[in-house]
Motif scaffolding. Structure first.
Motif, short mmCIF file in Angstrom:
data_model
loop_
_atom_site.label_atom_id
_atom_site.label_comp_id
_atom_site.label_asym_id
_atom_site.label_seq_id
_atom_site.Cartn_x
_atom_site.Cartn_y
_atom_site.Cartn_z
N PRO A 36 0.82 -1.23 0.00
CA PRO A 36 0.00 0.00 0.00
C PRO A 36 0.85 1.27 0.00
CG PRO A 36 -0.78 -1.57 1.65
CD PRO A 36 0.55 -2.07 1.17
N ARG A 37 2.07 1.17 0.53
CA ARG A 37 2.92 2.37 0.63
C ARG A 37 3.53 2.77 -0.72
NH1 ARG A 37 6.32 0.44 5.83
NH2 ARG A 37 7.70 2.16 5.24
N TYR A 39 1.78 2.58 -3.54
CA TYR A 39 0.70 2.99 -4.45
C TYR A 39 0.76 4.46 -4.86
CZ TYR A 39 -1.68 -1.52 -3.76
OH TYR A 39 -2.01 -2.84 -3.72
N ILE A 67 -8.17 -4.59 -7.05
CA ILE A 67 -7.38 -3.57 -6.35
C ILE A 67 -7.04 -2.42 -7.30
CG2 ILE A 67 -5.13 -3.09 -5.29
CD1 ILE A 67 -5.25 -5.95 -4.13
N GLN A 71 -8.19 1.49 -6.99
CA GLN A 71 -7.20 2.55 -6.86
C GLN A 71 -7.32 3.58 -7.99
OE1 GLN A 71 -4.86 3.22 -4.48
NE2 GLN A 71 -5.70 1.57 -3.22
#
Length: 344
Positions: A36-37, A39, A67, A71
């Protein structure tokens, strides 16, 4: 037959693209809790490319596709230029496992060289899905393929579009790739399947590079006779002697026309260390897309200097820095993540 005999060659990256290919990061063995970091930076990368050319993303699996769609919607990036493909993947490094497109400038045809891929000498199994990506892309685009039958990674080579190919001995002569081939035989494959006339060798890659020294972390062609090469100013840094030796080798090289290389020095960022691991951070791992150069940055005082040097090399392009301090945890950056599809 091979591409060179058929009049095909691998074009320089700065020429016009039809698209960029990516394999979306999903493998937690590579990224651990970082997914997630990364993204924000990864989707900025997608956005910048999609503004100027098509982006084709290998999605890995159905959960990953969901996902990505969420996003894209969250960032208001639903875009006809961003296409998702249900091609299974093992990891995200499309430069190395993706399709190598070669073109015939006379007939305006495009084909794919389907090299074998073994995750940098078998370091990160499994890699079966990644190895199939060129075949899947060729089938989708209905393109003819060449199958050299040897291990080769896109990040291990640089071409100038005028007959020269640059690579590193530490990678392509490593016995974990093609142990039955000597240097002369590897050069023959490179010339025949990338459609070049000469092979230029530097020695090694940067510390922390698990690819055994890919050239796209050290030295990049920016036009037919000019390279940007990273240099380390700190004599006590482990990269200092490595990069100095590469620089001395570059100074001795002659291109096909007999001219020496025009060499421009690019600084190395301050060391990026995470959990006591030295990561292969380099400004040389930039990606050229239509009208832009996308450059990894590292929240470092040298970022602006590096961006300025690169901008001077590309006065007709927009140079965009993309924070890669989280991405580099995966041991690669923007160029490693991407593979261009040329326009014909």
């Amino acid at each position: 037959m091979h591409p060179k005999e058929d009049g095909f060659k691998f074009p320089a990256e700065w020429l016009q693209h039809k698209a960029t290919w990516l394999s979306f990061p999903w493998n937690v063995e590579t990224w651990e809790d970082r997914l997630p970091r990364i993204y924000p930076s990864y989707f900025k990368f997608i956005k910048e490319i999609s503004e100027v050319e098509q982006v084709n993303i290998n999605v890995g699996n159905s959960q990953v596709k969901t996902i990505i769609e969420k996003q894209l919607a969250l960032r208001h990036m639903e875009n006809d230029n961003i296409l998702l493909h249900d091609f299974p993947t093992n990891d995200s490094w499309c430069r190395d496992h993706g399709p190598s497109f070669v073109v015939n400038s006379t007939t305006k045809e495009k084909r794919i060289v389907d090299w074998q891929y073994n995750a940098w000498g078998g370091k990160y199994p499994p890699y079966n899905h990644d190895n199939e990506i060129p075949t899947r892309v060729a089938e989708m685009l209905n393109l003819q393929t060449y199958k050299p039958g040897i291990i080769m990674e896109g990040g291990s080579i640089e071409v100038n579009g005028a007959g020269s190919l640059l690579t590193s001995k530490s990678c392509l002569l490593n016995k974990n790739r093609n142990p039955d081939l000597n240097q002369r035989e590897i050069e023959s494959f490179l010339m025949n399947y990338y459609g070049v006339e000469q092979i230029l060798w530097i020695e090694d890659g940067i510390v922390g590079d698990d690819t055994d020294g890919h050239v796209d972390d050290t030295t990049r062609f920016v036009n037919e006779n000019t390279v940007l090469t990273v240099m380390e100013s700190n004599r006590h840094d482990d990269n200092y002697e490595i990069l100095k030796r590469n620089f001395e080798q570059l100074k001795k090289m002659k291109l096909i026309n007999g001219e020496s290389l025009n060499i421009i020095e690019l600084p190395m960022p301050d060391p990026v260390i995470d959990n006591e691991l030295r990561l292969p951070a380099s400004y040389a791992n930039f990606y050229m897309c239509n009208g832009k150069v996308l450059v990894p940055t590292y929240n470092c005082k040298k970022d602006d200097l590096a961006l300025g040097i690169i901008a001077d090399c590309f006065p007709e392009r927009k140079v965009v820095g993309i924070d890669s301090k989280e991405i580099i945890w995966g041991l690669g950056s923007l160029h490693c993540l991407s593979q261009q599809e040329p326009k014909v």
